[in-house]
Each structure stands twice: as structure tokens, then as C-alpha cells.
Design an enzyme around this catalytic site. Structure first.
Site, mmCIF file in Angstrom:
data_model
loop_
_atom_site.group_PDB
_atom_site.id
_atom_site.type_symbol
_atom_site.label_atom_id
_atom_site.label_comp_id
_atom_site.label_asym_id
_atom_site.label_seq_id
_atom_site.Cartn_x
_atom_site.Cartn_y
_atom_site.Cartn_z
ATOM 1 N N ASP A 99 113.384 101.042 -34.440
ATOM 2 C CA ASP A 99 112.051 100.452 -35.344
ATOM 3 C C ASP A 99 111.013 100.817 -33.517
ATOM 4 O OD1 ASP A 99 110.456 97.956 -36.441
ATOM 5 O OD2 ASP A 99 110.225 98.095 -34.191
ATOM 6 N N ALA A 112 107.564 97.506 -37.664
ATOM 7 C CA ALA A 112 107.460 98.529 -38.429
ATOM 8 C C ALA A 112 108.334 99.037 -39.771
ATOM 9 C CB ALA A 112 108.053 100.163 -37.450
ATOM 10 N N ASP A 113 109.519 98.197 -39.393
ATOM 11 C CA ASP A 113 110.885 98.945 -40.642
ATOM 12 C C ASP A 113 110.561 97.711 -42.011
ATOM 13 O OD1 ASP A 113 112.164 100.517 -38.986
ATOM 14 O OD2 ASP A 113 113.974 98.598 -38.818
ATOM 15 N N PHE A 114 110.162 96.555 -41.892
ATOM 16 C CA PHE A 114 109.331 95.810 -42.399
ATOM 17 C C PHE A 114 108.675 96.022 -43.371
ATOM 18 C CE2 PHE A 114 112.750 92.864 -40.767
ATOM 19 C CZ PHE A 114 112.957 91.853 -42.187
#
Length: 370
Positions: free
Chosen positions: A140, A167-169
Site C-alpha cells: 500500500d 489504496a488497498d481498501f
């Protein structure tokens, strides 16, 4: 119960860690049947961090609730055949391997399309399927850096790490949206498609404002823009008891209401001071530091001025608004699990419930699909 919008649709989750599995979980929340295919040793997230008595981490259980989990060795001919039969009966595949990994397993997009021309295949990788970084490792923080999510955030001396990993979510949300849109498009075309998504490019997609400002030579220094800390009316302030309060009185009426409530009408006109408003910010910081958070809540909660106390994580489930909305579900016990359900309510209903993850076999799933 999950929401009914995707009822009858079958999704294969071939993701690991966070982004892919969270995207698939959102599809499950919307009613899809999600089968998570893991290697024989399981998703590495099962063991990434402290494990519960059942041998699984809380993070793994939270991200995979609502799914049926099967284990297959895709390097084994028989298991790969079982996976191909699952693909043949599925509507969508969400996977988060580096580009090229599925090709090496004999499961590249061409093969998957041959097995199921109606399959919506969503590939969520760090950098996307092409370009010089396609097979580069990352997490991330790296994607936030290259995608523009760090350079304008933080303080003048350094960028700041956001948590949870933004960024991941965010890329999981974009993936779920893309899958739903592709399934809708399939109703008209009858054909599936390949969706090439990247974690970095999700963040990059938000940077139009900043990139335009930079091209015009109008980018303030880090921490000095209107929404990044340069305005006194839009800041986080420390209180006398070491707690924090947020103020986001951007509109003139909210700023005026705040200034009048704290007995400083002389500040009203200073909202237009040039950025960064160092002097005014210092005065507000001194004011907030003079009273406890409870005192500020007592004074400002009744005022329409965009003030909110910053609750601790321990306080969040009992926050009056959060508790009233019912999005948090606590499973009590010696190892409590605190789920945050999808923030969606349909026709006055509650947020969609999730069942715990269920372990099964590919044979059992295929038999149910027959």
C-alpha cells in the site's frame, strides 16, 4: 442476510491478503455466492500476525466472512481440473496475483475465457497488467507514493502514512464496482470480459485536482493547502487533556458560528487570511489547549459549526450515531470479533449481515452447483 441484488451470481475469489478478498466480500454482501479458493496452506493472511485459538488471525476472519473457502493446489493436475470446473460454473473471478502467475499455471485469461466465455475476470494487481512495473513487488505505501497519495499529505517536513491502508481498501471498492458494471454489461452483450485494475491507479485516479494545480504552478507546500492543514478553520486540534478535536468550518456561516460560540468574533474576517494561516492556527491551537475535550463537546456540539470530537477506537462502538446506525457487529467472547458491515441500507432496512466463513471442498461446491 446479505442484500438480494446479486443473488444467484457465483463469484470465485482467488485473492490473498486484503484488496482482492475485500472486493469479493462486498460482492457477497450484495448477495453473490462467493467461493474463496486458497492454496493448500491457506491464504497467508491466516497467519500474518497474532492468531486466535482456531489458528486464524482476526483480520483473515473479518475479510472472509460470508464466503465458502476451499483449498486447491493449482500446480496439481487434478486440483487444477476442479478449479476449471468451478470457473466453468462461475459468473465472475476476482484475483490479485502478479501478472503472469496464472499464465504459468496454465490458467491465463485465454484459457479461462475458453472455459467460460461469459466469465467476468477481474485482475487486481499492484501496478496493472502492463508497463515496466507490472511484475514489481509492492504494498500500500508504495502504491500511495507513486499514485500521488502521499506527496501532498502530512506536514511540511514529511509525508504521513495513512491507516488503515487507503489504496488497498479503495482499490477493492473500485474492483467490486467494475465487476458489478461488467456483469450488468454482460446482460446485454452475453459476453464476459477481462478487467485490468491496479491498486496504484486507483489512487492515481484521484489526483486530477493536484496534478492540474501543479501544472499551473499553484500547488501549496505540503500541509499548507486549504484541506491539508493550511487553514485554521480546517484542522485537528489538541485539547487540554491530550485528546483531539476536529474543526472543518469551511463555509463562512459555520466559521462565524464557531467564532461566536467561542467568544472570538474578531476571528470571523480572518478566515480569508492568506494560506498558510500560521498565526491564526496558533491562536486556535492555544484556545483548544485551554479546555478538555468534554468541555469543548459541551460548548460546540449544540453549535452548527462542523466540530466533532475525535473518538478513540474503544469509544467508537458506543458513539451515539454509530450505535444508532447499527453498522458495527460485535461477536463477544475471550477473542471478540468486531465487524464493520457494509454501510448500505435498502428501503429502511439494516446493513447486510454476514455469515462466518465456511470451510468446504471443491467437490461439495460443484455438487451444489450441479
Amino acid at each position: 442476510m446479505p442484500l438480494p441484488f446479486l443473488t444467484g451470481l457465483r463469484v470465485i475469489d482467488l485473492g490473498q491478503y486484503l484488496p482482492g478478498p475485500y472486493a469479493a466480500q462486498m460482492l457477497a454482501d450484495l448477495g453473490a455466492e462467493v467461493v474463496k479458493v486458497e492454496p493448500p496452506d491457506g491464504d497467508p493472511l491466516r497467519r500474518l500476525g497474532p492468531t486466535d485459538a482456531d489458528g486464524m488471525t482476526a483480520a483473515y476472519k473479518l475479510l472472509n466472512a460470508g464466503k465458502t473457502v476451499v483449498r486447491l493446489n493449482l500446480k496439481d493436475e487434478d486440483d487444477r481440473g476442479a478449479f476449471e470446473r468451478l470457473i466453468a460454473g462461475a459468473d465472475a473471478l476476482v484475483e490479485s496475483y502478479r501478472p503472469g502467475v496464472l499464465d504459468k499455471l496454465g490458467l491465463g485469461h485465454a484459457r479461462l475465457r475458453a472455459l467460460n466465455p461469459r466469465l467476468v475476470h477481474a485482475s487486481l494487481s499492484g501496478w496493472g497488467s502492463g508497463g515496466p512495473y507490472a511484475r514489481r513487488a509492492g504494498h500500500d505505501l508504495n502504491y500511495m507514493a507513486v499514485g500521488g497519495g502521499l506527496d501532498s499529505s502530512g506536514t511540511p517536513d514529511r509525508p504521513s502514512i495513512s491507516h488503515p491502508p487507503v489504496a488497498d481498501f479503495a482499490s477493492a471498492h473500485q474492483t467490486a464496482l467494475a465487476v458489478v458494471a461488467a456483469l450488468f454489461g454482460r446482460q446485454r452483450s452475453g459476453e464476459g470480459c477481462f478487467l485490468d485494475l491496479s491498486i496504484m491507479e486507483t489512487v492515481l485516479g484521484w489526483q486530477g485536482f493536484n496534478l492540474t494545480a501543479d501544472a499551473r504552478g499553484q500547488v501549496p507546500a505540503r500541509g499548507e493547502a486549504l484541506l491539508s492543514g493550511g487553514a485554521a478553520c480546517y484542522r485537528i486540534y489538541r485539547t487540554a487533556d491530550g485528546r483531539f478535536a476536529t474543526l472543518s468550518a469551511l463555509e463562512a456561516k459555520f466559521w462565524q458560528g464557531f467564532c461566536e460560540a467561542v467568544g472570538r468574533p474578531d476571528w470571523i474576517a480572518r478566515q480569508a487570511d492568506p494560506l498558510p494561516q500560521t498565526a491564526l492556527t496558533g491562536e486556535l491551537a492555544a484556545l483548544f489547549a485551554s479546555r478538555s475535550l468534554a468541555d469543548w463537546k459541551a460548548l460546540l456540539d449544540p453549535v452548527d459549526c462542523c466540530f466533532e470530537a475525535l473518538p478513540t477506537l474503544a469509544e467508537m462502538p458506543d458513539h451515539p450515531h454509530i450505535a444508532a446506525r447499527g453498522q458495527i457487529r460485535v461477536t463477544p467472547g475471550p477473542e471478540p470479533l468486531v465487524e464493520t458491515l457494509m454501510g448500505l441500507r435498502v428501503d429502511g432496512g439494516a446493513p447486510p449481515e454476514r455469515a462466518p466463513l465456511r470451510e468446504s471442498t471443491a467437490a461439495a461446491v460443484l455438487a451444489a452447483w450441479a
